[in-house]
Design an enzyme around this catalytic site. Structure first.
Site: not given
Ligand code: FE
Ligand code: FE
Lengths: 115, 280, 280, 115
Positions: B12, B59, B194, B241
C-alpha cells in the site's frame, strides 16, 4: 519487545522514541490540516514554538535535517508531512538516514542503475 | 450467510497513489508495477464482491501517539480519505459496511479480542491505495462497501503475527455467520520489505519477499509463528507491516489456490507485491 | 520483582466525591457510608503501597463514542482529574507509574490482549473517588503513583467477565516480573447494583450485592462465568460495572483472606460497598 | 450482545442507541469544557444548533425532558453534564426515567423513608 536484542541500524519506534519525539511528531501530524500548513509556511519558528519544541529539535526541523529529527524521536510517518509542505522526495530522506548521497543510496540500497 | 470469495495481499505504498494522481502509471518506471495488477482487477470484475474488508495500518493520519489502539474496527457509515499533508485526493468517500462491521465487533469481543470501535475516522493510503489497485479509481462511488480494520504497526508493542492470524479466524466466523448474502473479499495490506528510518534505511530483501509470496499460501504456519523481531530483521522496520496479511490468510481455508502473484522491486523504497487467493 | 500486597473492591459513585467536596462526609446521610472506609484507610496506612493499579471505566469524560476502546492502559507520567461539568475539583494530579505501565502494556500485547495505550488522557470519578476513599484527600500529592486501566462498560459490546478475569492474570504476571521492589495494591472499582436509565431506573438489588460481597473472595468462578446479560439483569445496567472487580480478583491468589467488607444502601442511587483482600 | 433476550425496562446502550444519540451525546460531552458551558448558558438554542441537533432532540434538551433525551439515544453519562450546567439532582433524573414523582421514586426504588 523492549528486552530483545536490537537489530543493527534499525531503531524501533518504542516507548523511548515515542516519548522523546512526542512534541515533534504532534507538530508534524498537525500539518495534515491545511490551516496548519499555512501557519507553518508563514512563520515556521513561531509555529514550532507553539508546539513547545526545544531548540535542538527546532534546529533539526528548520534545517530539514531528517537524520537528526529521527534521532530526536521523530517518526517517519509523522515527519513526512513536513516533506509534503516543503517538498522533499522520500528517497532524499532515506538517503539522509543512511548517511549517503541520493545517488549512492539509489544504487547501493535500491539497486537502481542511476538516479 | 455472507461468503468469503477470496483474499488479496498487496502493498500500500503511498507513492502508488501519487503516481495515479499524476497520471504516471503508464510511464516506464511505473508500468511494470501497475501491469501486475491487471489480473487482480480482472479477478475482481469477474467475482463481483459486495464488501471489501481492508486490513491496514494508519500512518500518523487518523491516530496520534496520544492513544494507540492495537486493533481498531470501523463501524462508520462513511469514511473520508485522509489528507496526508498534500491536500485532499480526488477519490470518492468510502461507504461503510456498517451492519457487518458491528457484527464483527460483537464477535471479536465475544471471542476475547479487545478492539477499539471507531465511527468518526479517516482512512489513509493504507486503505486508499489497495482499493485503487483492486478496483481502479471510480468516478462517483466505489463498487463495494468497506469494513476497515486498523492494526498498530507504528508504536511498539505491535501485535504478534499469531494474534493477527487469530483475528482472521474470528473475521471468517463473523462473515460466515452474518445474515446476508454479501460476497466478501479480504485485503491484507502492507509491506513487502522496506525500511524508512535508521542507518539501514532503504533496506530491501528480495529473497525474503519472494519467499513470502511463494509460501504464504501453502505454508502460513512458518510466518505466523515467527517473532515480531524477525519480521523487522527480515523485512525492515516498516516491512513488519506484513503481519497484516496474516489476518487475511487466517480467514481463508488452510488449502488455498494461488490465482496470481506479482512482485516488483522497488516501488519507491519498497518491495511491492500482490497475491490473489481463493479457497480450495 | 514488584509485589501485590492486596486487592480492594470499591464503588466509585460520583456523589461520594461531591459529598467530600461539600464537606458532607460526617452528616447523618453520609457518615455510615464513609465510616465503612475507616478500616480500608488504616489497612493502606499500615501496608504502605507504592503503586495503585486502578481498574475503572470512563463515564463520557475522557473518551467519546467516536472511538470506544475495549481496554485502555495509561502510560502517562501524569494524569489530570477530569472536569465532569461541575468545574475542576480541588485534588492533586495523579503521577503515573510510567515504567510499570509500559511493562504491563508489553505483557498484555505479548499475551494476546489488544489494549489501547494512552498517554494524554484525564481520569474521571471512576478513579478519583476510589483514590479518595482509600488514601484520603492529600494536600499536595498522592502517596502512590497510579497505573490506570480503563474498561469499556458504556457502549455495547462490553468485554466479558471472563476476559476481565484473564486480564487480571496478566496484570499479576506483569507486576511480579517487574524489575523493582514496588508494593502494589489493585483497586477494582464500580457498582454495586444501580441503574440510571430506562423505566427500571433506581433498580437496586441488595440480595445480589450481599451475595457478591460474600462470595467474590471464595467463589469467584461463579461470577467470572456469568454472562454479561446476567450482570445487567442482576445488578442493573450500570451495575454491570462490577465486571471490573474481576480484574483485581483475577490478579489475586485463588485463596484470599477477607480483611474487611462494607455495604451501604443507597449511596445516591447505588448499592455501595468495599472489600479488602489479601493473598493467603 | 445484540441477539439476546432484552431485559425488561432496561435499554442497553448498544449500536442503535449510540447511533441515534450521537449528536446529542457529543453536544453534552462538550459541556465538560468551561467555554462550552458558557456558550450553552448564553444561548442554548444556538449552542444546540451548532451540534446539528434535530428539533425533537432540541425540544427534549431545552425542556430538560430526561426521559425523552434517553429515548432519543442520550446516554446518562453524557447528558448528566447538562444537569451540571443547569443543576438537577440525579435522583430527579432517575425519577423521570421511572415515570415517578421524586418522592415516590425515593421511597419505592431507593427504599428511603422520605425525600
Ligand atoms: Fe504502511
Ligand atoms: Fe461507574
Amino acid at each position: 519487545m523492549s528486552n530483545n536484542t536490537p537489530i543493527a541500524q534499525t531503531p524501533l519506534f518504542d516507548r523511548k522514541a515515542s516519548i522523546r519525539g512526542y512534541k515533534l511528531n504532534k507538530m508534524a501530524m498537525s500539518l495534515g490540516e491545511a490551516p496548519n500548513r499555512i501557519a507553518f509556511l508563514a512563520d515556521e519558528e513561531a509555529f514550532l514554538d507553539s508546539y513547545g519544541l526545544d531548540d535542538e529539535t527546532k534546529t533539526a526541523v528548520m534545517s530539514r535535517n531528517w537524520h537528526e529529527m529521527v534521532r530526536l524521536g521523530g517518526n517517519l510517518f509523522f515527519i513526512l508531512k513536513i516533506s509534503a509542505v516543503d517538498p522533499t522526495p522520500i528517497i532524499a530522506i532515506g538517503a539522509a538516514q543512511a548517511g549517503m548521497s541520493v545517488e549512492d543510496f539509489m544504487v547501493q540500497r535500491l539497486g537502481k542503475k542511476n538516479g | 450467510m455472507a461468503e468469503i470469495i477470496g483474499g488479496i495481499g498487496t502493498s500500500h505504498v503511498p507513492s502508488i497513489g501519487v503516481a495515479l494522481d499524476k497520471g504516471l502509471d503508464q510511464t516506464p518506471v511505473w508500468k511494470p508495477f501497475f501491469d501486475g495488477y491487471d489480473y487482480t482487477k480482472e479477478w475482481i470484475a469477474e467475482h463481483k464482491p459486495d464488501v471489501a474488508v481492508v486490513v491496514f495500518n494508519d500512518h500518523g493520519n487518523a491516530m496520534f501517539l496520544d492513544r494507540v489502539p492495537t486493533f481498531t474496527v470501523g463501524v462508520a457509515d462513511r469514511y473520508k480519505p485522509a489528507d496526508e499533508g498534500w491536500g485532499p485526493r480526488d477519490i470518492p468517500d468510502f461507504i461503510g459496511a456498517e451492519d457487518m462491521s458491528w457484527h464483527f465487533a460483537d464477535k471479536l469481543v465475544e471471542n476475547h479480542f479487545d478492539p477499539m470501535i471507531a465511527r468518526e475516522i479517516t482512512v489513509d493510503h493504507g486503505l486508499q491505495v489497495p482499493m485503487e489497485l483492486c478496483f481502479g479509481r471510480p468516478k462517483d462511488c466505489w463498487p463495494v462497501t468497506i469494513l476497515p480494520i486498523w492494526v498498530n504497526t507504528v508504536q511498539y508493542p505491535i501485535p504478534t503475527p499469531q494474534r493477527c492470524w487469530d483475528m482472521g479466524k474470528i473475521l471468517r466466523d463473523a462473515i460466515e455467520s452474518f445474515p446476508g448474502d454479501e460476497r466478501v473479499v479480504i485485503l491484507g495490506t502492507g509491506g513487502l520489505s522496506h525500511q524508512l528510518q535508521g542507518a539501514r534505511a532503504g533496506f530491501l530483501n528480495e529473497a525474503a519477499d519472494r519467499d513470502w509470496l511463494s509460501t504464504i499460501a501453502r505454508d502460513p504456519d512458518k510466518w505466523r509463528s515467527m517473532r515480531r523481531e524477525d519480521y523487522v530483521e527480515k523485512f525492515g522496520s516498516e516491512g513488519a507491516e506484513l503481519i497484516m496479511w496474516l489476518v487475511m490468510r487466517g480467514a481463508m481455508n488452510s488449502d488455498v489456490t494461488v490465482k496470481h502473484t506479482h512482485y516488483h522491486l522497488p516501488a519507491s523504497m519498497t518491495g511491492a507485491g500482490c497475491i490473489v487467493l481463493e479457497n480450495t
